[in-house]
Design a protein around this motif. Structure first.
Motif, mmCIF file in Angstrom:
data_model
loop_
_atom_site.group_PDB
_atom_site.id
_atom_site.type_symbol
_atom_site.label_atom_id
_atom_site.label_comp_id
_atom_site.label_asym_id
_atom_site.label_seq_id
_atom_site.Cartn_x
_atom_site.Cartn_y
_atom_site.Cartn_z
ATOM 1 N N THR A 1 0.827 -1.207 0.000
ATOM 2 C CA THR A 1 0.000 0.000 0.000
ATOM 3 C C THR A 1 0.863 1.261 0.000
ATOM 4 O O THR A 1 1.993 1.249 0.484
ATOM 5 N N GLN A 2 0.296 2.336 -0.519
ATOM 6 C CA GLN A 2 0.952 3.646 -0.497
ATOM 7 C C GLN A 2 0.671 4.414 0.789
ATOM 8 O O GLN A 2 1.232 5.471 1.006
ATOM 9 N N GLU A 3 -0.207 3.891 1.633
ATOM 10 C CA GLU A 3 -0.643 4.620 2.822
ATOM 11 C C GLU A 3 0.515 5.003 3.736
ATOM 12 O O GLU A 3 1.413 4.215 4.000
ATOM 13 N N LYS A 4 0.447 6.242 4.232
ATOM 14 C CA LYS A 4 1.394 6.734 5.227
ATOM 15 C C LYS A 4 0.601 7.130 6.479
ATOM 16 O O LYS A 4 -0.541 7.556 6.389
ATOM 17 N N LEU A 5 1.244 6.969 7.644
ATOM 18 C CA LEU A 5 0.571 7.183 8.915
ATOM 19 C C LEU A 5 1.354 8.179 9.772
ATOM 20 O O LEU A 5 2.549 7.993 10.003
ATOM 21 N N TYR A 6 0.665 9.213 10.223
ATOM 22 C CA TYR A 6 1.235 10.206 11.129
ATOM 23 C C TYR A 6 0.820 9.822 12.546
ATOM 24 O O TYR A 6 -0.372 9.786 12.846
ATOM 25 N N ILE A 7 1.793 9.509 13.407
ATOM 26 C CA ILE A 7 1.490 9.111 14.778
ATOM 27 C C ILE A 7 1.792 10.264 15.727
ATOM 28 O O ILE A 7 2.901 10.803 15.730
#
Length: 167
Positions: A108-114
């Motif tokens: 997936t291309q998804e990026k996550l900001y935590i």
């Protein structure tokens, strides 16, 4: 179900640049997630909801998709209000990510900001939840020591480890 019916996921195909192998992956919106701490920093608010990937309910930190041209920080404010009832003036941001993490680059291309946020005072009462259509979740406070025993969610365990490393 037809792939055109998918709401959150889009399937993409490309050729590997050196081997020519066909690669399949998902185009998915970026997201935020937040470890929500109480004022003393010894408890976190987890939400329990059904997750189809495990065919059951699980506890995890509040999270949500970044909509259209929304900024990451505005998504944080919106999702925390929707899923926990806490407004931005109820908490401090302890950790604001410099850049997002790639969730699973092989598929997936998804990026996550935590983010890590902490309530200013434990006496602050949350507003009513503003859940999206189809959402059914409930929040519950847990001691930090309990989290790894009750959650198998990667972003939750990572955020907890990040917080422990910041202290």
């Amino acid at each position: 179900m037809n792939t055109e019916d998918l709401k959150f996921l889009k399937i993409a195909v490309e050729k590997h640049p050196t081997t020519g192998t066909t690669l399949e992956y998902l185009i998915k919106q970026n997201a935020i997630a937040a470890l929500v701490l109480n004022a003393s920093g010894d408890k976190t608010l987890l939400v329990k909801q059904y997750r189809p990937g495990i065919a059951g309910e699980m506890y995890e930190i509040p999270a949500g998709l970044i909509e259209n041209d929304e900024s990451e920080i505005n998504t944080l404010y919106r999702e925390i209000e929707e899923e926990t009832g806490y407004l931005p003036d109820s908490y401090n941001i302890l950790y604001n990510p410099k850049k997002p993490l790639t969730v699973s680059p092989g598929y997936t291309q998804e990026k996550l900001y935590i983010y890590i946020i902490q309530l200013k005072d434990d006496s602050i009462l949350p507003e009513a939840l503003k859940l999206d259509e189809g959402e059914d979740l409930v929040g519950e406070w847990f001691s930090l020591e309990e989290v790894e025993d009750i959650s198998q969610d990667m972003k939750t365990i990572f955020a907890l480890s990040l917080y422990r490393n910041l202290r």
